[in-house]
Enzyme design. Structure first.
Site, PDB file in Angstrom:
ATOM      1  N   ASP A  58       0.668  -1.220  -0.096  1.00  0.00           N
ATOM      2  CA  ASP A  58       0.337  -0.287  -0.214  1.00  0.00           C
ATOM      3  C   ASP A  58       0.918   1.543  -0.528  1.00  0.00           C
ATOM      4  O   ASP A  58       1.694   1.321   0.655  1.00  0.00           O
ATOM      5  CB  ASP A  58      -0.983   0.022   1.410  1.00  0.00           C
ATOM      6  N   ASP A  89      -2.468   6.513  -5.842  1.00  0.00           N
ATOM      7  CA  ASP A  89      -3.004   5.448  -4.073  1.00  0.00           C
ATOM      8  C   ASP A  89      -2.604   4.362  -5.518  1.00  0.00           C
ATOM      9  O   ASP A  89      -3.607   3.931  -5.968  1.00  0.00           O
ATOM     10  CB  ASP A  89      -4.330   6.199  -4.191  1.00  0.00           C
TER      11      ASP A  89
END
Length: 491
Positions: free
Chosen positions: A166, A374
């Site tokens: 992430d 992201d």
């Protein structure tokens, strides 16, 4: 060595990283012929509808990345290139529901809408289908990697740990023994046992590394009067999600020639929340000082890139960035972390959108809240003014196709394409500050027949560039140079 041989060698090496994205690349494009064909090629693309469906056969690695550090393959866990899943993949509706909750939380903790508790750092994460996932070798070196503890011998200390990846998270963590149920969740890999690694050590209380945890610190545990105590960590992922345990160091192997002896990570003995059994924890690529990228920056440089593959292919993660730097990328500046309260995330400035060769009539100031790059969010989130303009232009260009009734969660513009062999999709490009124009392939525009964009609540709010739109692009995060770059068709 062929690409398939390189893939096979990388997959069996000390580090293998698997990408969790529903991404489609290399679509066969049919260009228009006759009068105006050149203009139509620039403004529309015709894609076979069969290419928008998941494949059952793994096509493997299509390119060999050029990196100055280490590179590893990336895959989606529920696709044919990954190991069989122990549970069915979540539905698109479930993914979009979590995507909205997750990005809303990141937005609040970034712009100050939700003040962080100074004693408990919180980040938002869900280890589901659209997250990056990879297998990392953690433990004493010199022994063959194993994904399971087969006979309980010495090799069991040197295990491959499958971890979610992430770009909005800082502190890496994995589940470690002792990890009883229900405090821990079942996982596909064997649990990491730090007692069987000769290089594992708890970070001592009062040390620089323990102090650097900041809001992630969770006190100390002393085993004797002569002990300095073990540093503890706690990560909260909202009200019902958390990971807690001992902050440790151990050997991290990125490739046969690149090993880090004192890699810092959380050794979790208690996890709260519905984490995926596909993963053992999280390996972070965030911008904070505890992340993987920050820890290897002195050796490999503060840069990395990834290319998101289709579900039936293999992409890559390049640590240290490409050998040519950003010269072959279109780039946009990274916004300074000083403008936001969350230093972990990477924010750029979207300035406009082109549809079928025309710039939408949207003032650039509408995008002034910034856009998060992201790896884990699914669809791109736009200011409502920009989204409405995009939807109008897109539906005008798609008048030849029947609309589907209703919506799929927050995707409100969907089509019934089952009766068509080919679909003509208007070309969509995202225009970033500095003039970077990122042209999207058809599967980056349509997701299960729906326009793969949605709106945030208000203009000027923080938006997200989802990983559906990032597919086929090599996305470069060059923190040293202060830019994010895009190179189309890299995988």
């Amino acid at each position: 060595m062929t690409a398939s041989q390189q893939q096979e060698a990388g997959a069996s090496g000390p580090l293998a990283v698997f990408l969790l994205l529903l991404l489609l690349t290399g679509c066969p494009i049919v260009h228009a012929a006759g009068a105006g064909a050149e203009a139509r090629r620039q403004h529309y693309m015709v894609v076979q509808t069969s290419y928008l469906e998941p494949k059952s056969i793994c096509s493997g690695l299509k390119v060999i990345p050029s990196g100055k550090g280490a590179w590893v393959p990336l895959r989606r866990p529920y696709g044919p290139c990954s190991s069989p899943a122990s549970a069915p993949p979540p539905s698109l509706v479930e993914l979009l529901q979590w995507d909205r909750v997750r990005t809303d939380y990141v937005r609040r903790t970034t712009t100050g809408g939700d003040v962080l508790d100074p004693d408990n750092a919180r980040v938002a994460m869900s280890q589901v289908d659209y997250k990056l996932e990879g297998s990392f070798i953690i433990g004493s070196g010199g022994r063959r990697p194993r994904s399971t503890a087969e006979d309980g011998g010495d090799d069991a200390m040197f295990l491959s740990q499958t971890m979610a990846i992430d770009t909005t998270v800082d502190v890496p963590w994995i589940q470690c023994l002792p990890c009883p149920f229900p405090q821990c969740y079942p996982q596909r890999d064997a649990f990491f046992d730090p007692k069987r690694s000769s290089t594992a050590a708890a970070v001592r209380c009062g040390s620089r590394a323990c102090r650097a945890l900041g809001a992630f610190a969770n006190g100390c545990t002393k085993h004797s009067n002569n002990s300095a105590g073990e540093c503890k960590y706690l990560i909260k992922y909202g009200d019902k999600w958390s990971s807690a345990g001992t902050y440790m160091t151990d050997t991290l192997t990125l490739s046969p020639s690149i090993t880090f002896l004192n890699f810092r990570f959380g050794c979790s003995h208690a996890v709260r929340g519905n984490f995926s059994s596909q993963t053992s924890g999280t390996m972070s690529l965030g911008g904070g000082t505890q992340s993987l990228i920050a820890q290897i920056a002195r050796t490999l440089g503060y840069a990395f890139s990834y290319c998101v593959p289709q579900s039936s292919a293999t992409g890559f993660l390049s640590l240290g960035g490409p050998v040519d730097g950003a010269s072959s990328f279109v780039t946009t500046p990274l916004l300074g972390n000083a403008e936001f309260i969350n230093p972990s995330i990477y924010i750029v400035r979207l300035q406009g959108i082109n549809v079928a060769g025309r710039r939408l009539n949207v003032p650039p100031v509408v995008f002034s809240g910034g856009t998060v790059m992201d790896s884990s969010s699914i669809v791109t989130q736009l200011p409502p003014t920009a989204y409405r303009a995009l939807r109008r232009a897109f539906t005008r260009a798609m008048t030849g196709y029947p609309r589907r009734r209703g919506r799929v969660e927050n995707l409100d513009t969907c089509y019934d394409l089952g009766a068509f062999t080919n679909v003509t999709v208007p070309a969509v490009s995202l225009v970033f500050e500095g003039g970077a124009v990122v042209k999207l392939d058809p599967p980056a525009v349509l997701l299960e027949g729906c326009l793969a964009f949605t709106a945030v609540n208000t203009d000027f709010a923080l938006g997200f560039m989802g990983n559906v739109q990032q597919q086929t692009q090599e996305v470069l995060f060059d923190v040293d140079a202060g830019v994010v770059g895009f190179r189309r068709g890299a995988c």
